[in-house]
Design an enzyme around this catalytic site. Sequence first.
Site, PDB file in Angstrom:
ATOM      1  N   SER A  22       0.819  -1.290  -0.129  1.00 18.33           N
ATOM      2  CA  SER A  22       0.014  -0.068  -0.030  1.00 18.33           C
ATOM      3  C   SER A  22       1.051   1.385   0.045  1.00 18.33           C
ATOM      4  O   SER A  22       0.554   2.393  -0.632  1.00 18.33           O
ATOM      5  CB  SER A  22      -0.895   0.117   1.127  1.00 18.33           C
ATOM      6  OG  SER A  22      -1.867  -1.137   1.197  1.00 18.33           O
ATOM      7  N   THR A  67      -5.639  -3.709   6.948  1.00 25.46           N
ATOM      8  CA  THR A  67      -5.771  -5.071   6.607  1.00 25.46           C
ATOM      9  C   THR A  67      -5.981  -5.922   7.536  1.00 25.46           C
ATOM     10  O   THR A  67      -6.101  -5.269   8.639  1.00 25.46           O
ATOM     11  CB  THR A  67      -4.300  -5.190   5.905  1.00 25.46           C
ATOM     12  OG1 THR A  67      -4.230  -6.621   5.235  1.00 25.46           O
ATOM     13  CG2 THR A  67      -3.311  -5.234   6.780  1.00 25.46           C
ATOM     14  N   LYS A  71     -10.034  -5.500   9.799  1.00 25.93           N
ATOM     15  CA  LYS A  71     -11.145  -4.840   9.336  1.00 25.93           C
ATOM     16  C   LYS A  71     -12.513  -4.962   9.821  1.00 25.93           C
ATOM     17  O   LYS A  71     -13.523  -4.379   9.691  1.00 25.93           O
ATOM     18  CB  LYS A  71     -11.338  -5.746   7.931  1.00 25.93           C
ATOM     19  CG  LYS A  71     -10.082  -5.516   6.829  1.00 25.93           C
ATOM     20  CD  LYS A  71     -10.168  -6.124   5.697  1.00 25.93           C
ATOM     21  CE  LYS A  71      -8.879  -5.996   4.615  1.00 25.93           C
ATOM     22  NZ  LYS A  71      -9.109  -6.603   3.239  1.00 25.93           N
ATOM     23  N   ASN A  92     -12.161  -1.543   5.082  1.00 27.11           N
ATOM     24  CA  ASN A  92     -10.754  -1.730   4.739  1.00 27.11           C
ATOM     25  C   ASN A  92     -10.247   0.025   4.538  1.00 27.11           C
ATOM     26  O   ASN A  92      -9.128   0.126   4.360  1.00 27.11           O
ATOM     27  CB  ASN A  92     -10.211  -2.328   3.380  1.00 27.11           C
ATOM     28  CG  ASN A  92     -10.773  -1.757   2.103  1.00 27.11           C
ATOM     29  OD1 ASN A  92     -11.851  -1.127   2.314  1.00 27.11           O
ATOM     30  ND2 ASN A  92     -10.124  -1.873   1.162  1.00 27.11           N
ATOM     31  N   ASP A 108     -12.443  -3.032  -1.172  1.00 30.83           N
ATOM     32  CA  ASP A 108     -12.418  -4.272  -1.524  1.00 30.83           C
ATOM     33  C   ASP A 108     -13.477  -4.840  -2.837  1.00 30.83           C
ATOM     34  O   ASP A 108     -13.023  -5.324  -3.661  1.00 30.83           O
ATOM     35  CB  ASP A 108     -12.200  -5.207  -0.614  1.00 30.83           C
ATOM     36  CG  ASP A 108     -10.877  -5.180   0.184  1.00 30.83           C
ATOM     37  OD1 ASP A 108      -9.835  -4.629  -0.435  1.00 30.83           O
ATOM     38  OD2 ASP A 108     -10.808  -5.292   1.209  1.00 30.83           O
ATOM     39  N   ALA A 132     -13.244 -19.636   2.405  1.00 32.84           N
ATOM     40  CA  ALA A 132     -14.394 -19.112   2.959  1.00 32.84           C
ATOM     41  C   ALA A 132     -14.130 -18.116   4.173  1.00 32.84           C
ATOM     42  O   ALA A 132     -15.012 -17.772   5.111  1.00 32.84           O
ATOM     43  CB  ALA A 132     -15.382 -20.350   3.737  1.00 32.84           C
ATOM     44  N   GLY A 133     -13.021 -17.341   4.119  1.00 35.83           N
ATOM     45  CA  GLY A 133     -12.741 -16.404   4.810  1.00 35.83           C
ATOM     46  C   GLY A 133     -13.481 -14.973   4.702  1.00 35.83           C
ATOM     47  O   GLY A 133     -14.293 -14.837   3.878  1.00 35.83           O
ATOM     48  N   TYR A 220      -0.831 -11.918  -4.584  1.00 36.61           N
ATOM     49  CA  TYR A 220       0.155 -11.227  -5.391  1.00 36.61           C
ATOM     50  C   TYR A 220       1.372 -11.501  -5.105  1.00 36.61           C
ATOM     51  O   TYR A 220       2.456 -10.948  -5.721  1.00 36.61           O
ATOM     52  CB  TYR A 220      -0.299  -9.701  -5.179  1.00 36.61           C
ATOM     53  CG  TYR A 220      -0.076  -8.885  -3.940  1.00 36.61           C
ATOM     54  CD1 TYR A 220       1.465  -8.501  -3.561  1.00 36.61           C
ATOM     55  CD2 TYR A 220      -1.084  -8.663  -3.004  1.00 36.61           C
ATOM     56  CE1 TYR A 220       1.612  -8.050  -2.384  1.00 36.61           C
ATOM     57  CE2 TYR A 220      -0.751  -8.053  -1.814  1.00 36.61           C
ATOM     58  CZ  TYR A 220       0.341  -7.939  -1.566  1.00 36.61           C
ATOM     59  OH  TYR A 220       0.562  -7.015  -0.348  1.00 36.61           O
ATOM     60  N   GLY A 241      -4.097 -10.741  -7.758  1.00 34.32           N
ATOM     61  CA  GLY A 241      -3.867  -9.903  -6.486  1.00 34.32           C
ATOM     62  C   GLY A 241      -3.577  -8.566  -6.755  1.00 34.32           C
ATOM     63  O   GLY A 241      -3.998  -7.453  -6.157  1.00 34.32           O
TER      64      GLY A 241
END
Length: 278
Positions: A22, A67, A71, A92, A108, A132-133, A220, A241
Amino acid sequence: MTARTELRRAAVLGSPITHSLSPVLHRAAYAELGLSHWSYDRFEVDEFRLAGFMAKLDSTWAGLSLTMPLKRAIIPLLDDISDTAASVEAVNTVLLTGDGRRLGDNTDIPGMIAALRERGMDKVESAAVLGAGATASSALAALARICTGQVTAYVRSEARAHEMRGWGERLGVDVRTADWDRAHEAFAAPLVIATTPAGTTDSLAGAVTGAPGTLFDVLYDPWPTPLAAAWSRQGGAVVGGLDLLVHQAVLQVEQMTGCTPAPLQAMRNAGERALEAR
């Protein structure tokens, strides 16, 4: 575009945070926009230190990127959150307004949609989600806007399956779940979104055959993942990503600085150079 001369600060918070790209993306945007009085840093902050960090922010602060694991932890510390953030209970982006308010958003989800649209994917008849997060719930929120049919989520436990079906009901997405052992079946879908941590999908790379559709792998670094590399070799389209990271950062820069449009290509170039140097 707006011009400002007083010191303005922004940063990304999380734990761990040293890997975050970032600062590279936001600083590239500031340089391109001529915002010499803006700074963007990174801070190692976990959920236990978050309230203390927020309490120390002064009027020079314009915004924060968040991050994991912050969140959801940030939400009780905010004055309000957007409908997009509320839909997945994840923030975020925090905007610090001139009147002292703290507003939460989620870039996001629109960033994911923008990354797909950049590759020509505006609508899809069905899709599959690996994992599933928290990122998987954002993927479902994005699919709510572009998928006209069923989404199959491949998960490791019934608890996770129940959670994903619940998100589907909340977001208006027709979600069915399947066991992770059948994850290779996902590759028949026109769009596959892989939301799992690094290494999780590596064993699936050998199952990519024929002419696959589009893979959106949210990782990424390292890149390409074995799954993304196998997908490309078979002629499938791959969204990575970094694409997501850049598009969500573009939206953050625009919201924090008021400068539109943010310089997407300059930000992407800076991100690519940073990854190549690692």
